[in-house]
Design a protein around this motif. Structure first.
Motif, PDB file in Angstrom:
ATOM      1  N   LEU B  18       0.867  -1.267  -0.089  1.00 49.27           N
ATOM      2  CA  LEU B  18       0.246   0.212  -0.228  1.00 49.27           C
ATOM      3  C   LEU B  18       0.964   1.140   0.103  1.00 49.27           C
ATOM      4  O   LEU B  18       1.734   1.359   0.753  1.00 49.27           O
ATOM      5  CB  LEU B  18      -0.825   0.125   1.208  1.00 49.27           C
ATOM      6  CG  LEU B  18      -1.609   1.146   1.432  1.00 49.27           C
ATOM      7  CD1 LEU B  18      -2.714   1.556   0.263  1.00 49.27           C
ATOM      8  CD2 LEU B  18      -2.612   1.335   2.956  1.00 49.27           C
ATOM      9  N   GLN B  19       0.276   2.142  -0.648  1.00 54.96           N
ATOM     10  CA  GLN B  19       1.013   3.652  -0.733  1.00 54.96           C
ATOM     11  C   GLN B  19      -0.140   4.642  -0.410  1.00 54.96           C
ATOM     12  O   GLN B  19      -1.066   4.569  -1.352  1.00 54.96           O
ATOM     13  CB  GLN B  19       1.945   3.861  -1.752  1.00 54.96           C
ATOM     14  CG  GLN B  19       2.566   5.127  -1.781  1.00 54.96           C
ATOM     15  CD  GLN B  19       3.536   5.502  -3.087  1.00 54.96           C
ATOM     16  OE1 GLN B  19       4.460   5.095  -3.384  1.00 54.96           O
ATOM     17  NE2 GLN B  19       2.866   5.987  -4.012  1.00 54.96           N
ATOM     18  N   TYR B  80       4.707  10.388   0.413  1.00 54.02           N
ATOM     19  CA  TYR B  80       4.215   9.097   0.463  1.00 54.02           C
ATOM     20  C   TYR B  80       4.363   8.427   1.800  1.00 54.02           C
ATOM     21  O   TYR B  80       5.657   8.521   2.220  1.00 54.02           O
ATOM     22  CB  TYR B  80       4.332   8.435  -0.676  1.00 54.02           C
ATOM     23  CG  TYR B  80       4.218   9.162  -2.043  1.00 54.02           C
ATOM     24  CD1 TYR B  80       5.121   9.789  -2.695  1.00 54.02           C
ATOM     25  CD2 TYR B  80       2.699   8.997  -2.514  1.00 54.02           C
ATOM     26  CE1 TYR B  80       4.640  10.556  -4.066  1.00 54.02           C
ATOM     27  CE2 TYR B  80       2.434   9.676  -3.739  1.00 54.02           C
ATOM     28  CZ  TYR B  80       3.540  10.501  -4.486  1.00 54.02           C
ATOM     29  OH  TYR B  80       3.262  11.284  -5.545  1.00 54.02           O
ATOM     30  N   LEU B  81       3.458   7.433   2.173  1.00 58.48           N
ATOM     31  CA  LEU B  81       3.941   6.369   3.139  1.00 58.48           C
ATOM     32  C   LEU B  81       3.612   5.289   2.610  1.00 58.48           C
ATOM     33  O   LEU B  81       2.412   4.917   2.108  1.00 58.48           O
ATOM     34  CB  LEU B  81       2.959   6.894   4.226  1.00 58.48           C
ATOM     35  CG  LEU B  81       2.737   5.470   5.631  1.00 58.48           C
ATOM     36  CD1 LEU B  81       4.213   5.506   6.052  1.00 58.48           C
ATOM     37  CD2 LEU B  81       2.077   6.399   6.654  1.00 58.48           C
ATOM     38  N   GLN B  82       4.310   4.415   2.680  1.00 54.76           N
ATOM     39  CA  GLN B  82       4.387   2.939   1.768  1.00 54.76           C
ATOM     40  C   GLN B  82       4.557   1.747   2.890  1.00 54.76           C
ATOM     41  O   GLN B  82       5.559   1.824   3.916  1.00 54.76           O
ATOM     42  CB  GLN B  82       5.543   2.947   0.803  1.00 54.76           C
ATOM     43  CG  GLN B  82       5.293   1.667  -0.094  1.00 54.76           C
ATOM     44  CD  GLN B  82       6.464   1.622  -1.143  1.00 54.76           C
ATOM     45  OE1 GLN B  82       7.395   2.767  -1.259  1.00 54.76           O
ATOM     46  NE2 GLN B  82       6.595   0.883  -1.859  1.00 54.76           N
ATOM     47  N   TRP B  83       3.819   0.621   2.522  1.00 54.63           N
ATOM     48  CA  TRP B  83       3.967  -0.719   3.226  1.00 54.63           C
ATOM     49  C   TRP B  83       4.270  -1.655   2.249  1.00 54.63           C
ATOM     50  O   TRP B  83       3.610  -1.519   1.105  1.00 54.63           O
ATOM     51  CB  TRP B  83       2.773  -1.155   3.954  1.00 54.63           C
ATOM     52  CG  TRP B  83       2.462  -0.192   5.352  1.00 54.63           C
ATOM     53  CD1 TRP B  83       2.642  -0.657   6.463  1.00 54.63           C
ATOM     54  CD2 TRP B  83       1.603   0.971   5.164  1.00 54.63           C
ATOM     55  NE1 TRP B  83       2.278   0.244   7.444  1.00 54.63           N
ATOM     56  CE2 TRP B  83       1.507   1.322   6.728  1.00 54.63           C
ATOM     57  CE3 TRP B  83       1.099   1.850   4.131  1.00 54.63           C
ATOM     58  CZ2 TRP B  83       0.717   2.351   7.008  1.00 54.63           C
ATOM     59  CZ3 TRP B  83       0.396   2.963   4.575  1.00 54.63           C
ATOM     60  CH2 TRP B  83       0.373   3.179   5.946  1.00 54.63           C
ATOM     61  N   THR B  84       5.133  -2.467   2.244  1.00 52.07           N
ATOM     62  CA  THR B  84       5.300  -3.620   1.512  1.00 52.07           C
ATOM     63  C   THR B  84       4.374  -4.930   1.760  1.00 52.07           C
ATOM     64  O   THR B  84       4.036  -5.624   0.687  1.00 52.07           O
ATOM     65  CB  THR B  84       6.792  -4.099   1.063  1.00 52.07           C
ATOM     66  OG1 THR B  84       7.178  -4.307   2.630  1.00 52.07           O
ATOM     67  CG2 THR B  84       7.564  -2.888   0.534  1.00 52.07           C
ATOM     68  N   SER B  85       4.162  -5.129   3.156  1.00 53.71           N
ATOM     69  CA  SER B  85       3.395  -6.242   3.488  1.00 53.71           C
ATOM     70  C   SER B  85       2.713  -5.832   4.589  1.00 53.71           C
ATOM     71  O   SER B  85       3.035  -5.863   5.799  1.00 53.71           O
ATOM     72  CB  SER B  85       4.445  -7.380   3.746  1.00 53.71           C
ATOM     73  OG  SER B  85       3.573  -8.436   3.928  1.00 53.71           O
TER      74      SER B  85
END
Lengths: 107, 115
Positions: B18-19, B80-85
């Protein structure tokens, strides 16, 4: 890391009364503390910056005091629309840290 | 007038990426740090970290280091704030705020992670 302990967690008062919320820092943070209001988990609004400076949109019944370790947000007189959560934030260094929050109920 | 506009609510499954975004306007976006703040359901505010748009210098609060990534595109004044999992425990409302003293806030982005 500098932490801040905010109290009380909850308070309830009638309109017209005076309420005080305090934040105590674990290190001397000069005047690097802000106060915020959050209504119903929504928008966060800056009320007071640098411990005592009321931002332009803040009603004059809100006052901030303190320096160094101990800080107070005073609402006088309390109004029905002041029902909200209030948080302090120390921004003396990284990481910045929030107080735990105070829920204010207006009877 | 300073304004931070955040992207809309997200509903994701565990393990997905998610971003979310935060677009600044009304000021020189490049020269003010952007902070990210988490608020888990019914809880207080947590400072996640900061990023400086002009050079993408990012600093993470220890408990968030390695869990999320901050990035920025100053050409479009957006952070931006990002999650990979994603994990279920990432369910929260995420706010961006301007400056090291968080003087102006976005409206928040709810992120719900559920299987």
């Amino acid at each position: 890391e500098t932490t801040v302990t905010q109290s009380p967690m909850f308070l309830s008062a009638a309109p017209g009364h005076t309420v005080n919320i305090t934040c105590k820092a674990t290190e001397d943070i000069d005047d690097d503390l802000n106060w915020y209001q959050q209504k119903a988990g929504g928008l966060v609004v800056l009320l007071i910056r640098e411990a005592t400076t009321v931002v332009s949109a803040t009603p004059p019944r809100f006052r901030g005091s303190g320096h160094g370790f101990d800080f107070t947000l005073t609402i006088q007189p309390l109004q029905p629309e002041d029902a909200a959560d209030y948080f302090c934030l120390q921004h003396d260094g990284f990481p910045q840290t929030f107080g735990q929050g105070t829920r204010v109920e207006v009877k | 007038e300073v304004h931070l506009e955040q992207s809309g609510a997200e509903f994701k499954k565990p393990g997905e990426s998610l971003q979310i975004s935060c677009k600044g306007s009304g000021y020189n976006f490049a020269i003010y740090w952007i902070a990210w703040v988490r608020q888990m359901p019914g809880k207080g505010l947590e400072w996640m970290g900061i990023i400086y748009p002009d050079d993408s210098d990012a600093r993470y609060t220890p408990s968030f280091r390695g869990q999320v990534t901050f990035s920025v595109d100053k050409s479009v004044s957006t952070a931006y704030l990002q999650w990979t999992s994603l994990k279920v425990s990432d369910t929260a409302k995420y706010y961006c705020a301007r400056g090291l003293d968080a003087d102006s806030w976005g409206q928040g982005t709810p992120v719900i992670v559920s299987s």
